[in-house]
Scaffold this motif. Structure first.
Motif, PDB file in Angstrom:
ATOM      1  N   ASP A   1      34.446   7.575  31.201  1.00 59.12           N
ATOM      2  CA  ASP A   1      34.955   8.795  30.566  1.00 59.12           C
ATOM      3  C   ASP A   1      34.269  10.027  31.139  1.00 59.12           C
ATOM      4  O   ASP A   1      34.905  11.079  31.323  1.00 59.12           O
ATOM      5  CB  ASP A   1      34.733   8.737  29.052  1.00 59.12           C
ATOM      6  N   ASP A   2      32.978   9.921  31.400  1.00 58.91           N
ATOM      7  CA  ASP A   2      32.243  11.038  31.996  1.00 58.91           C
ATOM      8  C   ASP A   2      32.819  11.400  33.361  1.00 58.91           C
ATOM      9  O   ASP A   2      32.929  12.578  33.717  1.00 58.91           O
ATOM     10  CB  ASP A   2      30.761  10.678  32.148  1.00 58.91           C
ATOM     11  N   VAL A   3      33.155  10.380  34.139  1.00 60.56           N
ATOM     12  CA  VAL A   3      33.740  10.631  35.464  1.00 60.56           C
ATOM     13  C   VAL A   3      35.054  11.385  35.314  1.00 60.56           C
ATOM     14  O   VAL A   3      35.307  12.378  36.013  1.00 60.56           O
ATOM     15  CB  VAL A   3      33.965   9.306  36.220  1.00 60.56           C
ATOM     16  N   ALA A   4      35.922  10.918  34.412  1.00 60.21           N
ATOM     17  CA  ALA A   4      37.213  11.572  34.209  1.00 60.21           C
ATOM     18  C   ALA A   4      37.029  13.013  33.726  1.00 60.21           C
ATOM     19  O   ALA A   4      37.730  13.926  34.190  1.00 60.21           O
ATOM     20  CB  ALA A   4      38.043  10.777  33.211  1.00 60.21           C
ATOM     21  N   ALA A   5      36.072  13.221  32.809  1.00 64.79           N
ATOM     22  CA  ALA A   5      35.848  14.565  32.277  1.00 64.79           C
ATOM     23  C   ALA A   5      35.307  15.510  33.341  1.00 64.79           C
ATOM     24  O   ALA A   5      35.623  16.706  33.355  1.00 64.79           O
ATOM     25  CB  ALA A   5      34.881  14.496  31.091  1.00 64.79           C
ATOM     26  N   ALA A   6      34.501  14.983  34.249  1.00 63.49           N
ATOM     27  CA  ALA A   6      33.919  15.804  35.311  1.00 63.49           C
ATOM     28  C   ALA A   6      34.915  16.111  36.422  1.00 63.49           C
ATOM     29  O   ALA A   6      34.675  16.998  37.245  1.00 63.49           O
ATOM     30  CB  ALA A   6      32.691  15.110  35.896  1.00 63.49           C
ATOM     31  N   HIS A   7      36.043  15.389  36.458  1.00 66.84           N
ATOM     32  CA  HIS A   7      37.041  15.578  37.514  1.00 66.84           C
ATOM     33  C   HIS A   7      38.433  15.650  36.910  1.00 66.84           C
ATOM     34  O   HIS A   7      39.282  14.770  37.143  1.00 66.84           O
ATOM     35  CB  HIS A   7      36.971  14.425  38.522  1.00 66.84           C
ATOM     36  N   PRO A   8      38.716  16.693  36.137  1.00 67.82           N
ATOM     37  CA  PRO A   8      40.038  16.793  35.502  1.00 67.82           C
ATOM     38  C   PRO A   8      41.170  16.868  36.513  1.00 67.82           C
ATOM     39  O   PRO A   8      42.307  16.508  36.189  1.00 67.82           O
ATOM     40  CB  PRO A   8      39.933  18.085  34.678  1.00 67.82           C
ATOM     41  N   ASP A   9      40.868  17.322  37.723  1.00 68.82           N
ATOM     42  CA  ASP A   9      41.910  17.417  38.756  1.00 68.82           C
ATOM     43  C   ASP A   9      42.347  16.051  39.261  1.00 68.82           C
ATOM     44  O   ASP A   9      43.374  15.933  39.946  1.00 68.82           O
ATOM     45  CB  ASP A   9      41.406  18.260  39.934  1.00 68.82           C
ATOM     46  N   TRP A  10      41.591  14.987  38.936  1.00 73.99           N
ATOM     47  CA  TRP A  10      42.000  13.644  39.351  1.00 73.99           C
ATOM     48  C   TRP A  10      43.112  13.094  38.466  1.00 73.99           C
ATOM     49  O   TRP A  10      43.804  12.162  38.861  1.00 73.99           O
ATOM     50  CB  TRP A  10      40.806  12.678  39.296  1.00 73.99           C
ATOM     51  N   ALA A  11      43.268  13.647  37.287  1.00 69.01           N
ATOM     52  CA  ALA A  11      44.245  13.124  36.336  1.00 69.01           C
ATOM     53  C   ALA A  11      45.653  13.197  36.929  1.00 69.01           C
ATOM     54  O   ALA A  11      46.129  14.268  37.343  1.00 69.01           O
ATOM     55  CB  ALA A  11      44.190  13.905  35.028  1.00 69.01           C
ATOM     56  N   GLY A  12      46.314  12.047  36.989  1.00 67.55           N
ATOM     57  CA  GLY A  12      47.686  11.996  37.490  1.00 67.55           C
ATOM     58  C   GLY A  12      47.811  11.825  38.985  1.00 67.55           C
ATOM     59  O   GLY A  12      48.908  11.581  39.492  1.00 67.55           O
ATOM     60  N   LYS A  13      46.703  11.946  39.724  1.00 63.79           N
ATOM     61  CA  LYS A  13      46.770  11.695  41.167  1.00 63.79           C
ATOM     62  C   LYS A  13      46.963  10.195  41.409  1.00 63.79           C
ATOM     63  O   LYS A  13      46.513   9.373  40.617  1.00 63.79           O
ATOM     64  CB  LYS A  13      45.493  12.175  41.863  1.00 63.79           C
ATOM     65  N   THR A  14      47.609   9.857  42.507  1.00 63.96           N
ATOM     66  CA  THR A  14      47.815   8.447  42.828  1.00 63.96           C
ATOM     67  C   THR A  14      46.671   7.930  43.684  1.00 63.96           C
ATOM     68  O   THR A  14      46.141   8.643  44.541  1.00 63.96           O
ATOM     69  CB  THR A  14      49.140   8.224  43.568  1.00 63.96           C
TER      70      THR A  14
END
Length: 309
Positions: A171-184
């Motif tokens: 979760d920390d990784v996802a929160a630190a990189h919001p621009d990764w959300a939805g990338k393939t």
């Protein structure tokens, strides 16, 4: 980013105030129902990555299934400090006599590929806990697998605490990189001379999904009979294409992959959005266990940041 160190796991193992679990324990799985009468003291694992979770839970397995790698006792660097006994090492096809010789109270087989016939033979040795109903042989998510192992060995609370710690790290990784959300992101490999990729049913893309990435639809559209891989043609690697390609290799040699004639035409390759994992990080990513995932995330995330951020 949170990291779950071996020292932290040791503290949790010694200080977690686990509530007493009730036995007999009844577990439903793809082969039927298993009843475990009392807390097992001797646990054998036929799962190719099963030793990791047992060791994280403070259990010394009496039998371990060898997967790959040149490591003593079939455990990798992130787990070897915790193994203090001399378990039976099961290599190749299941040696039922060897399993019986380990004198187990229970046999874990949740990521093992055992057949109905195997299950019947193993059940004559000890109660067997197999993969959950309606889940492929190698599709059980890492956290479900760890939680079930914890339940079986009477360490459900500790398993939940350790799983929550790894989930928090992701979760920390996802929160630190919001621009990764939805990338393939595709996870790809070469097996012999054939390229392939893992579908979203596999644990590796599932881990990337927790970081925000999605598996390209073209990979999921044509799975192999296994359900968790898809074999590609050297003439058409387009199903891999997208925002990121994570290449894995058991020996760290990517010469065949880089020599594929159509690879330079991939947009991800042209933009440099490729990560090539070394053999050890490949192993940690592929195991995806309570012990290996913190190691894999620590190694993988900086490489992704370098190529796409």
């Amino acid at each position: 980013m949170r990291l779950i160190a071996l020292s932290t796991i040791a503290v949790l193992m010694s200080s977690a105030a686990a509530m007493a679990q009730d036995y007999p324990l009844t577990i439903e799985h793809k082969f039927g129902t298993t009843v475990i009468e009392e807390k097992p003291e001797r646990v054998a694992t036929l799962d190719y990555v099963g030793a990791d979770d047992l060791l994280a839970l403070g259990v010394q397995p009496v039998a371990i299934r060898y997967w790959y790698g040149d490591y003593e006792h079939a455990v990798w660097p992130w787990a070897e400090e915790l193994l203090t006994t001399e378990p039976e090492i099961l290599k190749g096809e299941i040696n039922f006599e060897q399993v019986a010789a380990s004198d187990p109270d229970v046999i874990l087989a949740m990521w093992s590929g055992i057949t109905d016939e195997d299950y019947e033979k193993l059940s004559k040795i000890a109660p067997v806990v197999a993969v959950a109903p309606s889940v492929g042989d190698y599709e059980m998510p890492w956290d479900d697998r760890a939680l079930l192992a914890g339940e079986v060995v009477g360490e459900a609370d500790l398993a939940q605490e350790l799983v929550d710690g790894v989930r928090a790290q992701l979760d920390d990784v996802a929160a630190a990189h919001p621009d990764w959300a939805g990338k393939t992101a595709s996870v790809a490999y070469m097996w012999g001379d054939a390229p392939g990729a893992y579908t979203s049913a596999d644990i590796r893309p599932q881990v990337l999904a927790k970081m925000g990435f999605t598996t390209p639809e073209a990979i999921d559209a044509n799975p192999d009979p296994s359900g968790f891989t898809t074999t590609l043609s050297t003439e058409d690697l387009s199903p891999l294409d997208g925002d990121l390609i994570v290449w894995i290799s058991t020996d760290g040699d990517y010469s065949k992959i880089n020599g594929l004639p159509t690879k330079p035409f991939l947009t991800a390759a042209q933009e440099g959005h490729e990560v090539f994992l070394d053999a050890e990080t490949t192993g940690a990513f592929s195991h995806s266990t309570l012990l290996s995932l913190p190691y894999a995330v620590e190694k993988l995330v900086p490489q992704i940041e370098t190529v796409i951020d």
